[in-house]
Motif scaffolding. Structure first.
Motif, PDB file in Angstrom:
ATOM      1  N   LEU A   6      27.182 -11.949  28.309  1.00 31.21           N
ATOM      2  CA  LEU A   6      26.697 -10.996  29.311  1.00 31.21           C
ATOM      3  C   LEU A   6      26.950  -9.557  28.855  1.00 31.21           C
ATOM      4  N   LEU A   7      28.086  -9.334  28.242  1.00 27.82           N
ATOM      5  CA  LEU A   7      28.436  -7.999  27.785  1.00 27.82           C
ATOM      6  C   LEU A   7      27.579  -7.570  26.598  1.00 27.82           C
ATOM      7  N   TYR A   8      27.294  -8.481  25.682  1.00 27.61           N
ATOM      8  CA  TYR A   8      26.418  -8.139  24.569  1.00 27.61           C
ATOM      9  C   TYR A   8      25.019  -7.775  25.069  1.00 27.61           C
ATOM     10  N   ASP A   9      24.536  -8.478  26.082  1.00 29.80           N
ATOM     11  CA  ASP A   9      23.230  -8.152  26.634  1.00 29.80           C
ATOM     12  C   ASP A   9      23.248  -6.755  27.262  1.00 29.80           C
ATOM     13  N   MET A  10      24.339  -6.409  27.931  1.00 31.28           N
ATOM     14  CA  MET A  10      24.511  -5.066  28.473  1.00 31.28           C
ATOM     15  C   MET A  10      24.461  -4.022  27.367  1.00 31.28           C
ATOM     16  N   ILE A  11      25.204  -4.252  26.305  1.00 29.31           N
ATOM     17  CA  ILE A  11      25.261  -3.308  25.192  1.00 29.31           C
ATOM     18  C   ILE A  11      23.873  -3.104  24.584  1.00 29.31           C
ATOM     19  N   TYR A  12      23.160  -4.203  24.411  1.00 29.39           N
ATOM     20  CA  TYR A  12      21.831  -4.152  23.790  1.00 29.39           C
ATOM     21  C   TYR A  12      20.819  -3.430  24.677  1.00 29.39           C
ATOM     22  N   SER A  13      20.883  -3.683  25.977  1.00 24.40           N
ATOM     23  CA  SER A  13      19.789  -3.262  26.864  1.00 24.40           C
ATOM     24  C   SER A  13      20.041  -1.963  27.619  1.00 24.40           C
ATOM     25  N   GLN A  14      21.237  -1.357  27.474  1.00 20.65           N
ATOM     26  CA  GLN A  14      21.553  -0.168  28.263  1.00 20.65           C
ATOM     27  C   GLN A  14      22.016   0.992  27.367  1.00 20.65           C
ATOM     28  N   PRO A  15      21.127   1.542  26.571  1.00 23.96           N
ATOM     29  CA  PRO A  15      21.524   2.620  25.655  1.00 23.96           C
ATOM     30  C   PRO A  15      21.947   3.884  26.395  1.00 23.96           C
ATOM     31  N   SER A  59      43.219   4.799  42.366  1.00 18.77           N
ATOM     32  CA  SER A  59      44.359   4.048  42.914  1.00 18.77           C
ATOM     33  C   SER A  59      45.673   4.525  42.327  1.00 18.77           C
ATOM     34  N   LEU A  60      45.625   5.151  41.154  1.00 19.57           N
ATOM     35  CA  LEU A  60      46.817   5.685  40.491  1.00 19.57           C
ATOM     36  C   LEU A  60      46.996   7.175  40.765  1.00 19.57           C
ATOM     37  N   SER A  61      46.165   7.716  41.675  1.00 17.30           N
ATOM     38  CA  SER A  61      46.215   9.140  42.052  1.00 17.30           C
ATOM     39  C   SER A  61      45.958  10.052  40.853  1.00 17.30           C
ATOM     40  N   ILE A  62      45.076   9.613  39.963  1.00 17.15           N
ATOM     41  CA  ILE A  62      44.669  10.427  38.813  1.00 17.15           C
ATOM     42  C   ILE A  62      43.319  11.051  39.149  1.00 17.15           C
ATOM     43  N   ASP A  63      43.321  12.363  39.362  1.00 17.11           N
ATOM     44  CA  ASP A  63      42.108  13.061  39.793  1.00 17.11           C
ATOM     45  C   ASP A  63      41.230  13.488  38.616  1.00 17.11           C
ATOM     46  N   LYS A  64      41.860  13.725  37.468  1.00 19.88           N
ATOM     47  CA  LYS A  64      41.123  14.203  36.299  1.00 19.88           C
ATOM     48  C   LYS A  64      41.835  13.708  35.056  1.00 19.88           C
ATOM     49  N   ALA A  65      41.067  13.318  34.047  1.00 19.62           N
ATOM     50  CA  ALA A  65      41.686  12.751  32.848  1.00 19.62           C
ATOM     51  C   ALA A  65      40.832  13.012  31.625  1.00 19.62           C
ATOM     52  N   ILE A  66      41.471  12.944  30.485  1.00 16.26           N
ATOM     53  CA  ILE A  66      40.760  12.910  29.206  1.00 16.26           C
ATOM     54  C   ILE A  66      40.311  11.472  29.000  1.00 16.26           C
ATOM     55  N   ILE A  67      39.022  11.273  28.825  1.00 14.73           N
ATOM     56  CA  ILE A  67      38.466   9.930  28.685  1.00 14.73           C
ATOM     57  C   ILE A  67      38.143   9.694  27.215  1.00 14.73           C
ATOM     58  N   MET A  68      38.823   8.718  26.631  1.00 17.32           N
ATOM     59  CA  MET A  68      38.711   8.473  25.197  1.00 17.32           C
ATOM     60  C   MET A  68      38.260   7.036  24.965  1.00 17.32           C
ATOM     61  N   GLY A  69      37.121   6.860  24.299  1.00 16.10           N
ATOM     62  CA  GLY A  69      36.574   5.529  24.079  1.00 16.10           C
ATOM     63  C   GLY A  69      36.298   5.255  22.617  1.00 16.10           C
ATOM     64  N   HIS A  70      36.574   4.012  22.230  1.00 22.21           N
ATOM     65  CA  HIS A  70      36.329   3.560  20.865  1.00 22.21           C
ATOM     66  C   HIS A  70      35.270   2.472  20.881  1.00 22.21           C
ATOM     67  N   SER A  71      34.323   2.514  19.942  1.00 21.07           N
ATOM     68  CA  SER A  71      33.316   1.466  19.789  1.00 21.07           C
ATOM     69  C   SER A  71      32.507   1.318  21.085  1.00 21.07           C
ATOM     70  N   THR A  72      32.459   0.120  21.682  1.00 20.29           N
ATOM     71  CA  THR A  72      31.774  -0.048  22.962  1.00 20.29           C
ATOM     72  C   THR A  72      32.427   0.814  24.034  1.00 20.29           C
ATOM     73  N   GLY A  73      33.726   1.013  23.930  1.00 20.12           N
ATOM     74  CA  GLY A  73      34.409   1.919  24.840  1.00 20.12           C
ATOM     75  C   GLY A  73      33.871   3.331  24.768  1.00 20.12           C
TER      76      GLY A  73
END
Length: 327
Positions: free
Chosen positions: A232-241, A122-136
């Motif tokens: 719900l998010l903690y269950d996702m984190i636990y169950s989706q390695p 939606s922001l017309s960004i076709d390619k990006a550096i994806i940077m995540g911390h912790s759960t991110g």
């Protein structure tokens, strides 16, 4: 006198604010926009900040926050990146912070990655550096696996998910179990957890702002829906390695790891013997770097789960030295 001063700083910073379920009342460092979209037969909105540099270098960095963090906690990193010429996009994922918190939602890292990709489109960004911390970091990894052509570089800052907790002794408690735990969240619990797990016993007054940001949602009128989405998010984190798919990453990858980190969600539920083996980041970091093809590893021996907050100058110098296009 030192002890009194430290407690005084905490007490002074902790005005016990109560925020809305979408973090109403807490100000972000830049204007917040909302991306409205349909997902799972409901209307949702995803908050984000879009920081434009004064002198653009043609590259965009997408900063993905952790479980106990928000887009706003990337403030220092976003400023550093913007000054270096990067466009910086900082979303709050669905279920977090200033974004929608649905009563019923099938959370998965795939769904959050798809939501993120839709925002970028939606922001017309076709390619990006994806940077995540912790759960991110788990989300960034999943994003890179789903959208390798849209991922210019993957940057992981003390990601969780470098081990499979359920396979290493953390018992299953289900969404209802997590919900009961989340209803008991207080600023004191957050502070003690972060002090002991993230910062190896160290605490600085600067961290208190982020404790109150999180705790304020649990004091407000929407605390039940905040706790429910968190469960719900903690269950996702636990169950989706994502641990088992690290070798399948196809994009240039940089790991920035504070070695004093001991984070492992649900570690307190495990037996003492199993607990001692979880969250060993000096080992996990090296194992992950070996499994991810061509990964670069930068270690911060003196820092914990959030080196970008503990030592911003040192961290950002290392980040910019390894970030495309400056390699």
């Amino acid at each position: 006198m030192l002890l009194c001063s430290c407690f005084g700083n905490v007490a002074q910073a902790a005005d016990k604010p109560a925020y809305g379920a979408e973090l109403e009342g807490f100000n972000y460092p830049w204007p917040v926009a909302q991306y409205a979209f349909q997902s799972q037969q409901q209307s949702l909105h995803m908050a984000y900040m879009d920081l434009q540099p004064a002198k653009a270098n043609g590259h965009t960095v997408v900063l993905l926050h952790g479980k106990n963090f928000c887009g706003a906690t990337w403030e220092a990193t976003a400023r550093s990146l913007s000054e270096a010429g990067y466009r910086v996009v900082m979303p709050d994922q669905i279920g977090f912070c200033k974004s929608s918190k649905p009563r019923a939602y099938q959370y998965s890292f795939q769904q959050l990655a798809q939501n993120t990709q839709a925002l970028l489109a939606s922001l017309s960004i076709d390619k990006a550096i994806i940077m995540g911390h912790s759960t991110g970091g788990m989300l960034a990894t999943r994003y890179s696996l789903m959208y390798p052509k849209q991922t210019e570089q993957l940057v992981l800052v003390n990601p969780i998910g470098l081990e499979d907790w359920k396979a290493k002794g953390v018992p299953y408690i289900g969404v209802d179990g997590w919900y009961q735990r989340e209803l008991k969240v207080t600023d004191e619990r957050i502070r003690n957890y972060e002090r002991n797990t993230y910062y190896a016993g160290e605490w600085r007054p600067a961290y208190e702002k982020w404790v109150q940001m999180l705790a304020g949602m649990y004091r407000g009128p929407g605390k039940e829906i905040v706790a429910w989405n968190s469960a719900l998010l903690y269950d996702m984190i636990y169950s989706q390695p994502v641990y088992y798919e690290l070798a399948q990453i196809q994009v240039p990858t940089l790991l920035l790891i504070g070695e004093k980190d001991t984070t492992a969600p649900g570690k307190d539920l495990a037996s003492a013997a199993d607990r001692a083996k979880l969250g060993n980041y000096p080992v996990l970091a090296r194992e992950a770097a070996a499994r991810i093809p061509g990964a670069a590893l930068v270690l911060f021996p003196d820092y914990g789960h959030a080196p970008q907050m503990q030592a911003p100058a040192e961290f950002h110098q290392a980040l910019l030295a390894h970030l495309l296009p400056h390699q």
